[in-house]
Design a protein around this motif. Structure first.
Motif, short mmCIF file in Angstrom:
data_model
loop_
_atom_site.label_atom_id
_atom_site.label_comp_id
_atom_site.label_asym_id
_atom_site.label_seq_id
_atom_site.Cartn_x
_atom_site.Cartn_y
_atom_site.Cartn_z
N TYR A 228 -32.35 109.14 -16.50
CA TYR A 228 -33.42 108.31 -15.94
C TYR A 228 -33.23 108.33 -14.43
O TYR A 228 -32.21 107.88 -13.92
N PHE B 233 -28.85 107.83 -20.89
CA PHE B 233 -29.15 107.11 -22.13
C PHE B 233 -28.03 107.33 -23.13
O PHE B 233 -27.39 108.40 -23.15
N ALA C 42 -35.26 110.82 -22.98
CA ALA C 42 -35.00 109.39 -23.10
C ALA C 42 -34.76 109.02 -24.55
O ALA C 42 -34.28 107.94 -24.85
N GLN D 212 -28.80 98.43 -20.34
CA GLN D 212 -30.00 97.71 -20.74
C GLN D 212 -30.50 98.29 -22.06
O GLN D 212 -30.65 99.49 -22.19
N LEU D 213 -30.73 97.40 -23.02
CA LEU D 213 -31.26 97.86 -24.30
C LEU D 213 -32.62 98.52 -24.07
O LEU D 213 -33.50 97.94 -23.45
N ILE D 214 -32.76 99.73 -24.58
CA ILE D 214 -34.04 100.43 -24.40
C ILE D 214 -34.87 100.37 -25.67
O ILE D 214 -36.06 100.07 -25.63
N ASP D 215 -34.26 100.60 -26.80
CA ASP D 215 -35.07 100.68 -28.02
C ASP D 215 -34.18 100.58 -29.25
O ASP D 215 -33.00 100.90 -29.21
N PRO E 216 -35.46 107.21 -11.50
CA PRO E 216 -36.68 106.71 -10.87
C PRO E 216 -36.76 107.05 -9.39
O PRO E 216 -37.83 107.10 -8.82
N GLY E 217 -35.62 107.30 -8.76
CA GLY E 217 -35.62 107.70 -7.35
C GLY E 217 -36.36 109.01 -7.18
O GLY E 217 -37.23 109.15 -6.32
N LYS E 218 -36.02 109.97 -8.02
CA LYS E 218 -36.68 111.28 -7.95
C LYS E 218 -37.88 111.34 -8.91
O LYS E 218 -38.49 112.40 -9.09
N GLU E 219 -38.14 110.21 -9.56
CA GLU E 219 -39.29 110.09 -10.46
C GLU E 219 -39.31 111.09 -11.60
O GLU E 219 -40.31 111.76 -11.85
N PHE E 220 -38.18 111.22 -12.28
CA PHE E 220 -38.25 111.95 -13.54
C PHE E 220 -37.37 111.27 -14.58
O PHE E 220 -36.42 110.55 -14.26
N THR E 221 -37.73 111.48 -15.82
CA THR E 221 -36.98 110.96 -16.95
C THR E 221 -36.89 112.08 -17.97
O THR E 221 -37.90 112.67 -18.34
#
Lengths: 735, 735
Positions: B661, B606, B671, B555-558, B663-668
């Motif tokens: 990334y 990323f 990025a 997925q394009l992020i930026d 999200p399951g463990k809520e950390f990034t």
């Protein structure tokens, strides 16, 4: 005596008095929140023996030792969610908590000193802080260490436990500093300082009451415990017990859905455990017929293949291994000794260092785990369990299949406008899917890691779900307040070896329109197949355009009707309410009785959706991604069945998993649907679906009578049938 | 004596003579093709002992027993690939082969009888057959049992072995029927009957020669063996040995790529084994410096995470567990005793019931497996190894990464117009990807399961790959014949602990245009990171539009530059050569020196692609799917860097994997790209890339000198450097 000397005397006196007070504290022993002194003795023994618990201890120790080798960092708060200071303060409370545990287990004072030093650094920082610079404008729940007080409450829940764990190693002087400059001010800030949050019957309130209540136990402020339990006015209109009363349905379903349920679980589990240890006479685990245990168990039931069903604002990768549920499952096992929880604990593969965790670890070491039983169940929604329901249907006949049917309540701010939607899962994959939340959690480049604008403009909208949209307008016209006040009605739910059926309706999603849907996951034992029946009836006082989208995961393989495809140019399907995010790729108007759409999923299984049409349903094939200037949306596929100028319509369809595509082994089996006949009729209260699939003809009867127990007799093609219960399945060839 | 009596006498005499002939056959013993009598004795012993071999035997036996309980079906040929009669005849040869093995191992005559009955059924059917009704019009290689003779040859390779395995249990009468009505006619049909296929130096020819040659051994037709080895005229211009000479490069790379290499492998391995058992004096495994073993080993090297690199017409799910390579690996282990092959065999998890298979099973039982060593390597292409090369670069510094660089030859009809393209893999996922083949193998609804029209119109076209397209026209103007005659040149390849570098060029893909690309997978040890350097130089005699696409998975992020995005309407990027299949989603003209594009893949990592731009490169963001009326294409993402009216341009870029990334463990984490500086310069023969990443500055020097061994000294920012070999990496902060 000169003044300095007097001052010094006074200071000493204060300290003495304080120390005396401490020694006659109600909670004479530390630790005594989630972990008690008795737990500690058992745990100290366990780490000297081989096993999961000792391994978990060694792993945590190695990790914390690495962190402790670095300088303590307690930065001045600056960043919002995902930013450095935010993440650092989150890391700090976890570190303090972990070091506190290690101190109790190893009895190595270095860990206590580390916690003390960090607490003192916070005690120096905290009094200098105003509200967080990155708080939302006009927010009523800004924090000081964090941009929102929710994080601050989570900080307190962890930090108060860390403090309790190292208390015995602290000097009286340090205790005064830490309590007066840090812990008491934080607790006051989160209670008296933010009455609206603290008193709110909402998960933010639970974190606040849990933190403040535990602070009350540790720092001998019984008043705080009372306020935590009954609200600031001790009225019982808010507070922890009211939250237990209202946030869960009688079966333990949390109004916002599993993604938030597991998040909400931790402060409940934590504070309840502290209450049980400090005031066993409150019988907190028996409260409301054991609601907490039900809430834990329901959270597990709301998962498939280890992940939570992604309803409402859910990020899809959250699952049963989430730390909140690790704590929950450990507690559930300790309370019940039910071996199924060990199955879940085994999958979580995470032993927590607590009394509950020790019991789980030892039971797993002794091989006591048994398969956890996932059930087909309708979870009543709302505090009375009567605000609709969330329905889960499961079948193991042809692999591990699950169907979610959602005649549930709106579910507050994170709820989606998706009344009566459904999702289907097979072989550990999403087949008929829900977008979930539009969000890249903590990815700064994606709208600061917050919910994306497309969460409102697409993910919450009705068209993003698998349910009827009237006149391209979302349910309740997209108004959450209206949604919160109008839940669907579950007409019935029944599960048996034949399958599972549920029916529900809502007449408030659109003015003058009743939506009624009956969904069944039917086992065709002769064929070792499971199919989904979907009967969606719309009845309106005026004429409308009715759209029924189906979002599927996979590659379109075939349709049995001609499509007119936009090959050189794409346009958006509509202009608002999520329609503006859908590219219209092609459309077709099937003339035959059976309209089939087949796709192939990434597991190499085929799925055919067959609709019974009469030449009125147009099929619109879409791809997500229009009006998405920042490439925020995943480019997923759907088809929308549309009828126009209708005041009544029944969408009738069957979903049939079939075959296998295995290019690795170079074979393809049953790439084509085996459903050759589909018919629908009604006799009195009985809906009859006749279906021929792989050469076997079935008659499926669904009894709509107000009283399910009434036996229904009916004739079909000159044969007599008799059905008991809601769902009956007859293999006609057998007659 | 009356005539009937005389006829009967004659028949008896014929039978007697035939039986006498049989008894003095060269191959006096059966079986003696891939499996010998001596193998059989060892295998009979092994099935009485616990272990992998006995398990495999039991599994096969259970499976075949089930099949044997059903009636034998030898249908009249009717369907093409994927259809019933096609699949049934495929199933039959496998069944006969398996039952033959089971007869030898169990000595239970029921298995031999089953094979006999099926062979007799075929012997009855075959003489009645004309060419297959579903053959391609005007095809020179139609079959009788199958729509193409390729399948018929595969049928013979299996069936002749089955026959050999049950030979000892057959009556003389049955032998005559089977040989004269079936096996000899099939062998003659596939040799004399189709000289162009039989003599062709091509994998279809290999199947035919293998089948016919083995038939020669079994049925005592030494002439057939000679023809199989040297072609029908025994000229040596065709036949099996010529195929060994020409179809593989000296390192064992097969011109069409790994997808076809593994397919081609089976007849080579099978027939070679039969040759070795029947005529050991031919030393077939030593032929051409052991080319067969090299071919097997190279097939393994051409995989990543168990799957073959998908170049040319490849279906992506094919991997090392393919049955052809199971046979190959068993042979390779038997020939070499190299424990690495056991590692592959363990992953294949498939024990074959043969002498080679037994040796593998016993070695695995004894725990002898050792990790197979995947290497960075340039496989020279073409029979002389000088028609370009296929380059594989690997790094284990930051996880399991692999890069494929393809200055390889066209690779015949299944080749793609993708000179100098590349692919990148990380953490078991495609990151920079190749579409592979556009095909749904055997899925009738998708163009009969054959290669889709989009395979020609998109998948083979240059724009579908990660290499330069001049004036929106594919390499060689899409002409395979021209492509086959013009390979790129590999300038150099070098691998060391610093990384791997290769450079190649081609000046025949477009008239008057030289394409030269240098790619390096560079290990930055200080950062425990690996990055990709890509330096693509285009020099032309006239002005052109130059496009360099990059197909990415995620997925394009930026982007760090503004995009103008088509939000309400999409159009195709072009009108032909694959461009007409790409929707143009957005475009941007980065002004800064560094143009960054970041995406997030499904593993939660990323990737940032940073280009050194001077305001001339426009970035076009595309999505596949235009002009695709049957939804045949996957909707994948790419961006195309474009310059116009240029006779010279250098595309300079770096690919940087970073962060996580979760999200399951809520950390990034990380990025954002950590690359802050990128510069390029050249000093004599040395290309210099300076790069600052995560605060560390590096100077990367690539020595282009004709002689790699020459030491290069150069100055950079007032420092002196000295580089040996092709690739040098200096951490500037260390100086």
């Amino acid at each position: 005596m000169n003044t300095p000397f007097l001052l010094q005397k006074l200071k000493l006196l204060t300290l003495t008095i304080f120390t005396l007070l401490l020694s006659c504290s109600v909670q004479a022993s530390h630790p005594n929140l989630v972990i008690t002194q008795s737990d500690v003795l058992d745990m100290r023994k366990a780490i000297t023996e081989q096993g999961r618990f000792a391994s978990a201890y060694e792993k945590l120790k190695a990790n914390v030792d690495l962190q402790m080798a670095l300088p303590i960092e307690v930065p001045i708060p600056k960043d919002g969610g995902g930013g450095y200071t935010h993440e650092r303060h989150k890391k700090n409370y976890q570190l303090m908590y972990d070091a506190g545990i290690l101190f109790q287990l190893s009895q190595d004072k270095a860990y206590a000193d580390y916690v003390r030093d960090m607490l003192l650094a916070y005690a120096q920082l905290y009094p200098t802080l105003d509200l967080h610079p990155a708080r939302k404008v006009k927010s009523q729940n800004a924090g000081k260490l964090f941009w929102q007080s929710l994080n601050e409450a989570v900080w307190l829940v962890h930090t108060i436990q860390a403090y309790d764990l190292v208390y015995s190693a602290l000097s009286a002087q340090d205790i005064i500093s830490i309590e007066t400059k840090l812990l008491k001010p934080v607790a006051l800030f989160l209670s008296e300082g933010q009455p609206s949050t603290f008193n709110k019957v909402h998960n933010h309130g639970t974190w606040a009451t849990a933190g403040v209540g535990m602070a009350g136990y540790v720092m001998n402020e019984p008043e705080w415990v009372d306020k935590a339990l009954y609200d600031l006015q001790k009225s019982g209109k808010g507070g922890f017990l009211k939250q237990l009363d209202e946030l869960f349905s009688p079966q333990g379903y949390y109004n916002e859905g599993p993604y938030y349920q597991r998040y909400a679980l931790l402060p409940f589990v934590t504070f309840a455990k502290a209450i049980a240890n400090n005031e066993p006479q409150r019988k907190i685990f028996q409260y409301r017929d054991g609601i907490l245990l039900k809430a834990i168990d329901t959270t597990i039931q709301l998962s498939y293949d280890g992940l939570f069903f992604p309803i409402n604002d859910a990020i899809k990768s959250k699952g049963i291994d989430t730390i909140e549920l690790v704590h929950g499952v450990a507690l559930a096992y300790n309370l019940t000794d039910a071996a199924g929880y060990l199955d879940i604990a085994r999958q979580q593969d995470h032993i927590i260092l607590s009394g509950d965790g020790l019991k789980v670890a030892q039971a797993l070491d002794n091989g006591l785990a048994e398969p956890y039983a996932f059930r087909s169940v309708a979870f009543g929604d709302g505090s009375d369990g009567k605000q609709g329901a969330l329905v889960i249907m499961r079948s193991q006949l042809a692999g591990d299949q699950a169907l979610l049917f959602k005649p549930a309540a709106q579910g507050l701010d994170h709820g989606h406008f998706d009344k009566l939607t459904w999702q289907f899962y097979d072989q550990a994959k999403e087949i008929v899917s829900d977008y979930g939340a539009a969000r890249f959690l903590n990815v700064e480049a994606k709208f600061g890691g917050r919910y994306l604008p497309e969460n409102e403009s697409y993910a919450k909208q009705t068209v993003a779900h698998n349910t009827v949209v009237v006149d391209e307008t979302s349910h309740f016209d997209g108004d959450v307040e209206v949604g919160n006040q109008n839940a669907p009605v579950l007409n019935y739910f029944e599960t048996s070896p034949l399958g599972t059926v549920a029916s529900a309706k809502i007449d408030t999603a659109y003015q003058g329109v009743e939506l009624k849907r009956t969904i069944a996951l039917v086992n065709l034992a002769e064929l070792e197949k499971t199919i989904v029946l979907d009967l969606f009836n719309v009845a309106a006082s005026g004429e409308h355009q009715l759209d029924l989208p189906l979002h599927y995961q996979g590659q379109l393989i075939d349709t049995n009707f001609a499509l007119s495809v936009s090959t050189n140019q794409l346009s958006a399907l509509g202009t608002k309410n999520g329609y503006h995010h859908l590219w219209l790729k092609g459309r077709g108007l099937p003339k035959h009785r059976l309209a089939k759409v087949s796709w192939l999923n990434e597991n190499g299984r085929f799925y055919t959706h067959t609709s019974l049409v009469n030449g009125q349903e147009e099929f619109l094939f879409t791809q997500l991604g229009a009006n998405d200037p920042h490439f925020n949306l995943r480019n997923e596929q759907a088809f929308v069945r549309r009828v126009t100028n209708k005041n009544q319509h029944q969408f009738i369809s069957v979903l049939e998993p079939h075959g296998e595509y295995n290019p690795g082994k170079e074979f393809t089996l049953e790439a084509e649907s085996q459903l050759t006949e589909l018919g629908y009729s009604q006799q009195g209260n009985v809906m009859l679906v006749d279906i021929t699939i792989a050469g076997v003809s079935y008659l499926i009867a669904i009894n709509q009578a107000p009283e399910a127990s009434i036996k229904q007799d009916f004739q079909y093609q000159d044969q007599s049938f008799s059905a008991n219960g809601r769902l009956a399945v007859f293999a006609l060839n057998d007659h």
